[in-house]
Enzyme design. Structure first.
Site, PDB file in Angstrom:
ATOM      1  N   ALA A  91      -8.666   2.830  11.407  1.00 24.57           N
ATOM      2  CA  ALA A  91      -9.107   1.336  10.764  1.00 24.57           C
ATOM      3  C   ALA A  91      -9.358   1.534   9.128  1.00 24.57           C
ATOM      4  O   ALA A  91      -9.981   1.030   8.503  1.00 24.57           O
ATOM      5  CB  ALA A  91     -10.349   0.985  11.555  1.00 24.57           C
TER       6      ALA A  91
ATOM      7  N   LYS B 205       0.880  -1.266  -0.078  1.00 26.18           N
ATOM      8  CA  LYS B 205      -0.085   0.155  -0.127  1.00 26.18           C
ATOM      9  C   LYS B 205       0.682   1.405   0.121  1.00 26.18           C
ATOM     10  O   LYS B 205       2.071   1.310   0.405  1.00 26.18           O
ATOM     11  CB  LYS B 205      -1.017   0.034   1.090  1.00 26.18           C
ATOM     12  CG  LYS B 205      -0.274   0.138   2.505  1.00 26.18           C
ATOM     13  CD  LYS B 205      -1.104   0.634   3.676  1.00 26.18           C
ATOM     14  CE  LYS B 205      -0.287   1.156   4.833  1.00 26.18           C
ATOM     15  NZ  LYS B 205      -0.785   0.907   6.204  1.00 26.18           N
TER      16      LYS B 205
END
Length: 316
Positions: A229, A197
């Site tokens: 989150a 990522k």
């Protein structure tokens, strides 16, 4: 409860996590030390130790979780109080070590807060640190006093073993977490996958491709801290989109700030397993989240430190 018969072992708690401190005391077999933490009307912290600790080995239980600055000041003031009350040793039990994510200069003119906190704790008078799953293991080197780092992985691994899941693959949400994922994979005898990522700016995650085979498997995302989150939600959804059958996650420190709870509820995540290093208020206790206690583990470590036996053998 069975009493631990050493009057020189004292355990105190401050305001971040009194339930965990009670649990630790129950497993050690001592009563929680008498102390009061009050505020002056202008908000300054006032700490009072209500019993003699002269010549004692004192253990202070405090996570530097939200509100981090309040909890940090309580801890520093309590360490100072213990030092001035002639404690023999001041062992600081920090289940969650906050300010740990700034552990190096990633850009110019950036602070290294985890080193700053280490300096503050040492200068206040701490003689030992006992903590769990530091965000970066080099933080141990920021201290010139002993640091015992406990591991959450065995706790999670035995929980997942009991679930008897099929075709497990352990997933690291980024490159930095590969070592952690590998530890879990070794215990569950499972392969690993990595989510590649990019993060355009702080607290904004962008999931890219998945390295490894997840097709038709039960994926377990392993992380140490879950804050907003965002990464977790994107990771869980990406795993399902790319063929994972079920998605679980484990994280040691449930910071869960801002939109975290709604993101978890909306995600493709079946269950998130966390520990109680950070106290979870009622509104964060949702059915998807399972909380395991680190009380027995911390209690074992305290007894081993106190009796001067090996702490690392807890994890063999």
């Amino acid at each position: 409860m069975a009493m631990y018969n050493d009057p020189y072992l004292k355990i105190f708690t401050l305001n971040s996590n009194p339930e965990l401190a009670q649990e630790i005391c129950k497993h050690v077999g001592v009563d929680l030390g008498e102390t009061s933490v009050k505020r002056f009307s202008d908000g300054e912290v006032q700490v009072n130790i209500e019993e003699s600790i002269r010549g004692c080995d004192v253990y202070l239980v405090q996570s530097t979780s939200e509100p981090a600055n309040e909890h940090l000041m309580e801890l520093l003031i309590m360490i100072d109080a213990c030092k001035r009350a002639s404690a023999k040793t001041i062992n600081v039990v920090i289940p969650y070590y906050g300010y740990a994510r700034q552990d190096r200069k990633a850009r110019s003119r950036e602070p290294i807060t985890s080193k700053l906190i280490a300096n503050l704790l040492e200068n206040a008078g701490a003689t030992r640190i006992l903590t769990l799953d530091l965000h970066a293991s080099q933080i141990q080197g920021f201290f010139d006093i002993p640091v015992d780092q406990l591991l959450g992985t065995p706790l999670f691994a035995s929980y997942f073993k009991e679930k008897k899941l099929e075709d497990v693959v352990i997933v690291s949400p980024d490159h930095g977490g590969v070592v952690r994922a590998r530890q879990m994979a070794d215990r569950l005898e499972a392969p690993i996958a990595i989510i590649d990522k990019r993060r355009p700016r702080p607290n904004v995650a962008e999931v890219m491709n998945i390295v490894g085979d997840i097709e038709g498997k039960t994926a377990i995302i392993v992380d140490d801290i879950i804050d907003t989150a965002g990464t977790l939600q994107l990771a869980a959804d990406a795993l399902v989109e790319q063929g994972a059958e079920r998605v679980f996650a484990s994280c040691t420190h449930p910071v869960l700030s801002g939109p975290a709870i709604s993101r978890i509820e909306e995600s493709k995540l079946e269950e998130l397993i966390v520990t109680d290093t950070i106290s979870l208020p009622k509104q964060k206790q949702i059915p998807q989240i399972t909380q395991l206690s680190v009380g027995p583990l911390m209690a074992d470590a305290i007894i081993r430190v106190h009796e001067q036996t090996s702490v690392s053998s807890l994890f063999n």
